[in-house]
Design a protein around this motif. Sequence first.
Motif, PDB file in Angstrom:
ATOM      1  N   ASN A 182       0.716  -1.229  -0.106  1.00 60.32           N
ATOM      2  CA  ASN A 182       0.174   0.086   0.189  1.00 60.32           C
ATOM      3  C   ASN A 182       0.776   1.263   0.196  1.00 60.32           C
ATOM      4  O   ASN A 182       0.613   2.194  -0.669  1.00 60.32           O
ATOM      5  CB  ASN A 182      -1.004   0.049   1.135  1.00 60.32           C
ATOM      6  CG  ASN A 182      -2.080  -1.013   1.038  1.00 60.32           C
ATOM      7  OD1 ASN A 182      -3.180  -0.516   0.390  1.00 60.32           O
ATOM      8  ND2 ASN A 182      -2.070  -1.976   1.388  1.00 60.32           N
ATOM      9  N   MET A 183       2.114   1.105   0.625  1.00 58.88           N
ATOM     10  CA  MET A 183       2.948   2.279   0.369  1.00 58.88           C
ATOM     11  C   MET A 183       3.288   2.727  -0.762  1.00 58.88           C
ATOM     12  O   MET A 183       3.342   3.616  -1.386  1.00 58.88           O
ATOM     13  CB  MET A 183       4.065   2.114   1.245  1.00 58.88           C
ATOM     14  CG  MET A 183       5.255   3.260   1.197  1.00 58.88           C
ATOM     15  SD  MET A 183       6.670   3.102   2.526  1.00 58.88           S
ATOM     16  CE  MET A 183       7.324   2.045   1.347  1.00 58.88           C
ATOM     17  N   TYR A 184       3.793   1.628  -1.757  1.00 56.65           N
ATOM     18  CA  TYR A 184       3.971   1.763  -3.165  1.00 56.65           C
ATOM     19  C   TYR A 184       2.927   2.115  -3.941  1.00 56.65           C
ATOM     20  O   TYR A 184       2.856   2.902  -4.961  1.00 56.65           O
ATOM     21  CB  TYR A 184       4.895   0.866  -3.437  1.00 56.65           C
ATOM     22  CG  TYR A 184       6.356   0.677  -3.067  1.00 56.65           C
ATOM     23  CD1 TYR A 184       7.371   1.503  -3.677  1.00 56.65           C
ATOM     24  CD2 TYR A 184       6.830  -0.303  -2.019  1.00 56.65           C
ATOM     25  CE1 TYR A 184       8.430   1.638  -3.011  1.00 56.65           C
ATOM     26  CE2 TYR A 184       8.022  -0.046  -1.504  1.00 56.65           C
ATOM     27  CZ  TYR A 184       8.791   0.844  -2.140  1.00 56.65           C
ATOM     28  OH  TYR A 184      10.366   0.668  -1.622  1.00 56.65           O
ATOM     29  N   GLY A 185       1.751   1.522  -3.517  1.00 54.76           N
ATOM     30  CA  GLY A 185       0.360   2.049  -4.291  1.00 54.76           C
ATOM     31  C   GLY A 185       0.186   3.357  -4.189  1.00 54.76           C
ATOM     32  O   GLY A 185      -0.234   4.003  -5.030  1.00 54.76           O
ATOM     33  N   SER A 186       0.338   3.956  -2.792  1.00 56.13           N
ATOM     34  CA  SER A 186       0.364   5.513  -2.681  1.00 56.13           C
ATOM     35  C   SER A 186       1.135   6.276  -3.561  1.00 56.13           C
ATOM     36  O   SER A 186       0.896   7.099  -3.991  1.00 56.13           O
ATOM     37  CB  SER A 186       0.557   5.712  -1.104  1.00 56.13           C
ATOM     38  OG  SER A 186      -0.712   5.061  -0.618  1.00 56.13           O
ATOM     39  N   TRP A 210      -2.923  -1.707  -8.156  1.00 52.36           N
ATOM     40  CA  TRP A 210      -3.248  -2.570  -7.332  1.00 52.36           C
ATOM     41  C   TRP A 210      -2.683  -3.951  -7.476  1.00 52.36           C
ATOM     42  O   TRP A 210      -1.977  -4.681  -6.808  1.00 52.36           O
ATOM     43  CB  TRP A 210      -4.771  -2.916  -6.953  1.00 52.36           C
ATOM     44  CG  TRP A 210      -5.363  -1.700  -6.043  1.00 52.36           C
ATOM     45  CD1 TRP A 210      -6.259  -0.611  -6.699  1.00 52.36           C
ATOM     46  CD2 TRP A 210      -5.470  -1.406  -4.944  1.00 52.36           C
ATOM     47  NE1 TRP A 210      -6.683   0.300  -5.805  1.00 52.36           N
ATOM     48  CE2 TRP A 210      -5.821  -0.208  -4.618  1.00 52.36           C
ATOM     49  CE3 TRP A 210      -4.607  -1.946  -3.977  1.00 52.36           C
ATOM     50  CZ2 TRP A 210      -6.078   0.419  -3.497  1.00 52.36           C
ATOM     51  CZ3 TRP A 210      -4.584  -1.181  -2.554  1.00 52.36           C
ATOM     52  CH2 TRP A 210      -5.592  -0.294  -2.156  1.00 52.36           C
ATOM     53  N   ILE A 211      -2.818  -4.572  -9.122  1.00 55.50           N
ATOM     54  CA  ILE A 211      -2.251  -5.668  -9.080  1.00 55.50           C
ATOM     55  C   ILE A 211      -0.759  -5.649  -9.137  1.00 55.50           C
ATOM     56  O   ILE A 211      -0.114  -6.837  -8.494  1.00 55.50           O
ATOM     57  CB  ILE A 211      -2.817  -6.136 -10.502  1.00 55.50           C
ATOM     58  CG1 ILE A 211      -4.339  -6.175 -10.517  1.00 55.50           C
ATOM     59  CG2 ILE A 211      -2.158  -7.366 -10.962  1.00 55.50           C
ATOM     60  CD1 ILE A 211      -4.909  -6.662 -11.926  1.00 55.50           C
ATOM     61  N   PHE A 212      -0.262  -4.666  -9.718  1.00 54.61           N
ATOM     62  CA  PHE A 212       1.192  -4.507  -9.602  1.00 54.61           C
ATOM     63  C   PHE A 212       1.933  -4.454  -8.375  1.00 54.61           C
ATOM     64  O   PHE A 212       2.794  -5.325  -7.921  1.00 54.61           O
ATOM     65  CB  PHE A 212       1.597  -3.575 -10.649  1.00 54.61           C
ATOM     66  CG  PHE A 212       3.152  -3.011 -10.713  1.00 54.61           C
ATOM     67  CD1 PHE A 212       3.912  -3.890 -11.514  1.00 54.61           C
ATOM     68  CD2 PHE A 212       3.876  -2.390  -9.657  1.00 54.61           C
ATOM     69  CE1 PHE A 212       5.230  -3.984 -11.426  1.00 54.61           C
ATOM     70  CE2 PHE A 212       5.271  -1.908 -10.016  1.00 54.61           C
ATOM     71  CZ  PHE A 212       5.826  -2.839 -10.666  1.00 54.61           C
ATOM     72  N   THR A 213       1.378  -3.823  -7.618  1.00 52.47           N
ATOM     73  CA  THR A 213       1.947  -3.734  -6.101  1.00 52.47           C
ATOM     74  C   THR A 213       1.993  -4.857  -5.387  1.00 52.47           C
ATOM     75  O   THR A 213       2.869  -5.171  -4.627  1.00 52.47           O
ATOM     76  CB  THR A 213       1.427  -2.501  -5.332  1.00 52.47           C
ATOM     77  OG1 THR A 213       0.088  -2.625  -5.202  1.00 52.47           O
ATOM     78  CG2 THR A 213       1.580  -1.226  -5.796  1.00 52.47           C
TER      79      THR A 213
END
Length: 300
Positions: free
Chosen positions: A98-102, A140-143
Amino acid sequence: MSFNNSSACYNDTNHINILPVCIYSFISVLGLILNLTALVFFFSQTKSRSQTIVYMTNLAIADTLLILTLPMRIYYHLGFEGLPPWLCDVLGLVLKANMYGSIFLLTCICFDRCMALCFPMSLHVQQGRRKAPLVCLGIWIFTFGTSLPIYLSRHTKVNNEHCFDNLPIYAMQTVVVLPTLILGFGFPLVIMVICSWGLVRAVQQSTVAQTKLVDSRKIYRMIATSLLIFLISFLPYHATLALLSQYSNISCPMRIAYRYSLMVACLNTVLDPIAYYFTTNTFRRSVEISTVQRMFPLSS
């Protein structure tokens, strides 16, 4: 790889590590309130849901999921024992994903604003912007897809005794940390800087801004705020990660530096909703009106 097993590097049972407890508690309480408020507003915008709102909604969801992993970190730093290794791994995976998603969603917001302002009449740009839900799904899929294999290999390579005080597996392997630094931070930062420069140039060349019908200073503040939040939140963490990858013997101070840089990165979950308030006029007006209505329920 050899580690310094000094007790100062790890949280001991029945010993309260006060600073992480205070910081994570602050982030959990304030961040959850702000992000839930943002989500209520975003989901209420069914008639005027723009592409930027789509990105902001997903960003608020990612921040909320990250916040939900923090109570267990508070529990751990309070000195309690009994956290199973698999739970430490799962919560670490959710936090990092979620950090990298952000990071990617913040980059998309900046890019979307740049495209909307620099190419307002381009049909291809407008069609591309409408694919915001698909872009969010891809993020979402990538992270999670790239994080999961790393954490599945954790048990065979890392001692999981110290739960959240363990360094992540990608901080110990150059073959993993280099793509993480480039794709997870460097590339998004370059895009944000270029887009911010494009936004500033577009405002300077805008005839509307020159006629003072639009306060260009507010736009500059929005651009500076977004870039500053990104750098404050994620630069210390990735700078620490880059240093960790250069040493085979990771000392205790470096472990502590990593721990604190992760706290700063988690602080982004509080800063993002503040950015919504100061950079989105509709969000600011709605929050102010709803606050007044709660304070004065009988007022017309």
